[in-house]
Design a protein around this motif. Sequence first.
Motif, PDB file in Angstrom:
ATOM      1  N   PRO A 153      36.691  27.612  37.122  1.00  0.00           N
ATOM      2  CA  PRO A 153      36.547  28.049  35.731  1.00  0.00           C
ATOM      3  C   PRO A 153      37.677  28.971  35.286  1.00  0.00           C
ATOM      4  CG  PRO A 153      34.428  28.130  36.840  1.00  0.00           C
ATOM      5  CD  PRO A 153      35.453  27.841  37.899  1.00  0.00           C
ATOM      6  N   ARG A 154      38.120  29.854  36.159  1.00  0.00           N
ATOM      7  CA  ARG A 154      39.240  30.751  35.854  1.00  0.00           C
ATOM      8  C   ARG A 154      40.065  30.954  37.110  1.00  0.00           C
ATOM      9  NH1 ARG A 154      34.915  32.579  32.998  1.00  0.00           N
ATOM     10  NH2 ARG A 154      35.239  32.928  30.759  1.00  0.00           N
ATOM     11  N   LEU A 155      41.325  31.330  36.910  1.00  0.00           N
ATOM     12  CA  LEU A 155      42.237  31.558  38.028  1.00  0.00           C
ATOM     13  C   LEU A 155      42.950  32.888  37.842  1.00  0.00           C
ATOM     14  CD1 LEU A 155      43.931  30.696  40.521  1.00  0.00           C
ATOM     15  CD2 LEU A 155      45.470  29.530  38.913  1.00  0.00           C
ATOM     16  N   TRP A 156      42.925  33.726  38.901  1.00  0.00           N
ATOM     17  CA  TRP A 156      43.723  34.946  38.942  1.00  0.00           C
ATOM     18  C   TRP A 156      44.666  34.861  40.135  1.00  0.00           C
ATOM     19  CZ3 TRP A 156      38.483  34.933  37.959  1.00  0.00           C
ATOM     20  CH2 TRP A 156      38.042  35.538  36.788  1.00  0.00           C
ATOM     21  N   THR A 157      45.940  35.187  39.944  1.00  0.00           N
ATOM     22  CA  THR A 157      46.876  35.287  41.047  1.00  0.00           C
ATOM     23  C   THR A 157      47.295  36.750  41.157  1.00  0.00           C
ATOM     24  OG1 THR A 157      48.718  34.683  39.577  1.00  0.00           O
ATOM     25  CG2 THR A 157      47.686  32.914  40.846  1.00  0.00           C
ATOM     26  N   LEU A 158      47.159  37.292  42.357  1.00  0.00           N
ATOM     27  CA  LEU A 158      47.317  38.732  42.567  1.00  0.00           C
ATOM     28  C   LEU A 158      48.421  39.018  43.571  1.00  0.00           C
ATOM     29  CD1 LEU A 158      43.499  39.432  42.761  1.00  0.00           C
ATOM     30  CD2 LEU A 158      45.010  40.033  40.860  1.00  0.00           C
ATOM     31  N   PRO A 159      49.208  40.089  43.361  1.00  0.00           N
ATOM     32  CA  PRO A 159      50.388  40.353  44.173  1.00  0.00           C
ATOM     33  C   PRO A 159      50.059  41.005  45.515  1.00  0.00           C
ATOM     34  CG  PRO A 159      50.154  42.074  42.541  1.00  0.00           C
ATOM     35  CD  PRO A 159      49.062  41.065  42.250  1.00  0.00           C
ATOM     36  N   TRP A 160      51.057  41.049  46.354  1.00  0.00           N
ATOM     37  CA  TRP A 160      50.987  41.736  47.646  1.00  0.00           C
ATOM     38  C   TRP A 160      50.981  43.251  47.416  1.00  0.00           C
ATOM     39  CZ3 TRP A 160      50.216  40.357  52.579  1.00  0.00           C
ATOM     40  CH2 TRP A 160      50.582  41.247  53.593  1.00  0.00           C
ATOM     41  N   VAL A 161      50.165  43.973  48.194  1.00  0.00           N
ATOM     42  CA  VAL A 161      50.140  45.430  48.135  1.00  0.00           C
ATOM     43  C   VAL A 161      50.530  45.946  49.516  1.00  0.00           C
ATOM     44  CG1 VAL A 161      48.787  47.503  47.645  1.00  0.00           C
ATOM     45  CG2 VAL A 161      48.345  45.381  46.366  1.00  0.00           C
ATOM     46  N   GLU A 162      51.779  46.364  49.667  1.00  0.00           N
ATOM     47  CA  GLU A 162      52.313  46.758  50.970  1.00  0.00           C
ATOM     48  C   GLU A 162      51.566  47.938  51.562  1.00  0.00           C
ATOM     49  OE1 GLU A 162      54.676  46.585  54.346  1.00  0.00           O
ATOM     50  OE2 GLU A 162      54.501  45.126  52.701  1.00  0.00           O
ATOM     51  N   ALA A 163      51.158  48.880  50.727  1.00  0.00           N
ATOM     52  CA  ALA A 163      50.512  50.098  51.232  1.00  0.00           C
ATOM     53  C   ALA A 163      49.217  49.791  51.974  1.00  0.00           C
ATOM     54  CB  ALA A 163      50.245  51.057  50.075  1.00  0.00           C
ATOM     55  N   TRP A 164      48.555  48.709  51.635  1.00  0.00           N
ATOM     56  CA  TRP A 164      47.293  48.380  52.305  1.00  0.00           C
ATOM     57  C   TRP A 164      47.498  48.055  53.779  1.00  0.00           C
ATOM     58  CZ3 TRP A 164      44.977  44.737  47.997  1.00  0.00           C
ATOM     59  CH2 TRP A 164      44.504  45.537  46.952  1.00  0.00           C
ATOM     60  N   ARG A 165      48.676  47.598  54.155  1.00  0.00           N
ATOM     61  CA  ARG A 165      48.936  47.273  55.559  1.00  0.00           C
ATOM     62  C   ARG A 165      48.843  48.519  56.426  1.00  0.00           C
ATOM     63  NH1 ARG A 165      54.319  43.835  56.219  1.00  0.00           N
ATOM     64  NH2 ARG A 165      53.299  43.315  58.187  1.00  0.00           N
ATOM     65  N   LEU A 166      49.188  49.674  55.862  1.00  0.00           N
ATOM     66  CA  LEU A 166      49.180  50.938  56.600  1.00  0.00           C
ATOM     67  C   LEU A 166      47.919  51.745  56.338  1.00  0.00           C
ATOM     68  CD1 LEU A 166      52.895  51.947  55.918  1.00  0.00           C
ATOM     69  CD2 LEU A 166      51.972  50.783  57.935  1.00  0.00           C
ATOM     70  N   GLY A 167      47.013  51.167  55.591  1.00  0.00           N
ATOM     71  CA  GLY A 167      45.782  51.877  55.290  1.00  0.00           C
ATOM     72  C   GLY A 167      45.952  52.993  54.287  1.00  0.00           C
ATOM     73  N   ASN A 168      47.014  52.959  53.507  1.00  0.00           N
ATOM     74  CA  ASN A 168      47.290  54.026  52.551  1.00  0.00           C
ATOM     75  C   ASN A 168      46.552  53.782  51.237  1.00  0.00           C
ATOM     76  OD1 ASN A 168      49.036  55.144  54.391  1.00  0.00           O
ATOM     77  ND2 ASN A 168      50.877  54.278  53.462  1.00  0.00           N
ATOM     78  N   ASP A 169      46.054  54.869  50.663  1.00  0.00           N
ATOM     79  CA  ASP A 169      45.529  54.794  49.305  1.00  0.00           C
ATOM     80  C   ASP A 169      46.705  54.819  48.346  1.00  0.00           C
ATOM     81  OD1 ASP A 169      42.880  54.785  50.125  1.00  0.00           O
ATOM     82  OD2 ASP A 169      42.771  56.963  50.163  1.00  0.00           O
ATOM     83  N   THR A 170      46.651  53.978  47.365  1.00  0.00           N
ATOM     84  CA  THR A 170      47.744  53.914  46.410  1.00  0.00           C
ATOM     85  C   THR A 170      47.191  53.481  45.061  1.00  0.00           C
ATOM     86  OG1 THR A 170      49.892  52.873  45.944  1.00  0.00           O
ATOM     87  CG2 THR A 170      48.217  51.491  46.973  1.00  0.00           C
ATOM     88  N   PRO A 171      47.779  53.942  43.961  1.00  0.00           N
ATOM     89  CA  PRO A 171      47.339  53.410  42.665  1.00  0.00           C
ATOM     90  C   PRO A 171      47.469  51.891  42.662  1.00  0.00           C
ATOM     91  CG  PRO A 171      48.773  55.305  42.367  1.00  0.00           C
ATOM     92  CD  PRO A 171      48.840  54.964  43.824  1.00  0.00           C
ATOM     93  N   LEU A 172      46.466  51.232  42.136  1.00  0.00           N
ATOM     94  CA  LEU A 172      46.489  49.782  42.126  1.00  0.00           C
ATOM     95  C   LEU A 172      47.562  49.254  41.183  1.00  0.00           C
ATOM     96  CD1 LEU A 172      42.700  48.901  42.001  1.00  0.00           C
ATOM     97  CD2 LEU A 172      44.243  48.554  43.917  1.00  0.00           C
ATOM     98  N   PRO A 173      48.259  48.175  41.569  1.00  0.00           N
ATOM     99  CA  PRO A 173      49.162  47.515  40.623  1.00  0.00           C
ATOM    100  C   PRO A 173      48.395  47.097  39.380  1.00  0.00           C
ATOM    101  CG  PRO A 173      49.441  46.627  42.839  1.00  0.00           C
ATOM    102  CD  PRO A 173      48.226  47.502  42.875  1.00  0.00           C
ATOM    103  N   ARG A 174      49.102  46.994  38.268  1.00  0.00           N
ATOM    104  CA  ARG A 174      48.418  46.688  37.012  1.00  0.00           C
ATOM    105  C   ARG A 174      47.748  45.317  37.051  1.00  0.00           C
ATOM    106  NH1 ARG A 174      53.388  45.700  32.710  1.00  0.00           N
ATOM    107  NH2 ARG A 174      54.395  43.979  33.799  1.00  0.00           N
ATOM    108  N   GLU A 175      48.280  44.402  37.890  1.00  0.00           N
ATOM    109  CA  GLU A 175      47.633  43.095  37.998  1.00  0.00           C
ATOM    110  C   GLU A 175      46.208  43.236  38.533  1.00  0.00           C
ATOM    111  OE1 GLU A 175      52.079  42.375  38.696  1.00  0.00           O
ATOM    112  OE2 GLU A 175      50.581  43.860  39.274  1.00  0.00           O
TER     113      GLU A 175
END
Length: 204
Positions: free
Chosen positions: A157-179
């Motif tokens: 019904p709908r499609l979202w494509t979302l980017p890679w978040v490098e900080a998550w690999r290190l377990g870091n909290d980071t502001p989410l990308p606008r996507e």
Amino acid sequence: MQQSLNPWVTSPTTDISEEETLNTYMPPAAVISAPLKGMVEPDAADRLARRTMSGSAALWIIGAHGGAGESRVADLLGARATDHCWPVLQGGGEPRVLLVCRADMRGLTAARNALTQWVSGATPKTDLLGLAILADAPGKTPKALRDFAAIVGGGAPRLWTLPWVEAWRLGNDTPLPREFQRFITDIATLAADTSNTAHWKVSP
């Protein structure tokens, strides 16, 4: 992030500014918003299992394969993960679900199989909001995978494509990308349109 409708049955009729796209634009569901008669379900080995779930949730997240990002998306949305299964509610009812996968060939193929299973009517009755495709690596997705993602997403019904978040690999909290912020808001908007009782995280 890109949210799009079924590329085979809809097309944009007006130009929408980037600001409107990020803040206000919510297109309606594509024509493929429910199972279709005559569709053939995938082979048994390619189907997701069904599982009876205890408790309740406003939204259930279905990973099309291992490593799809099911738990991550569930955390972001305040939803519940199904562990790669179609949910069946103990008390009956039609659960609202979101399918997720990675943007590599394995992930997209698994998502295609899951959507084929759904559109053939071979799954438990669900309210499928759409498919979220998460990047599988940093950098630009190869064109062949982008093209395949568009084809696979055409069955949702709908499609979202979302980017890679490098900080998550290190377990870091980071502001989410606008996507991701827009994705969360989109899901909250869809839920608000169909439920007055659901509670969602609308911002990080």
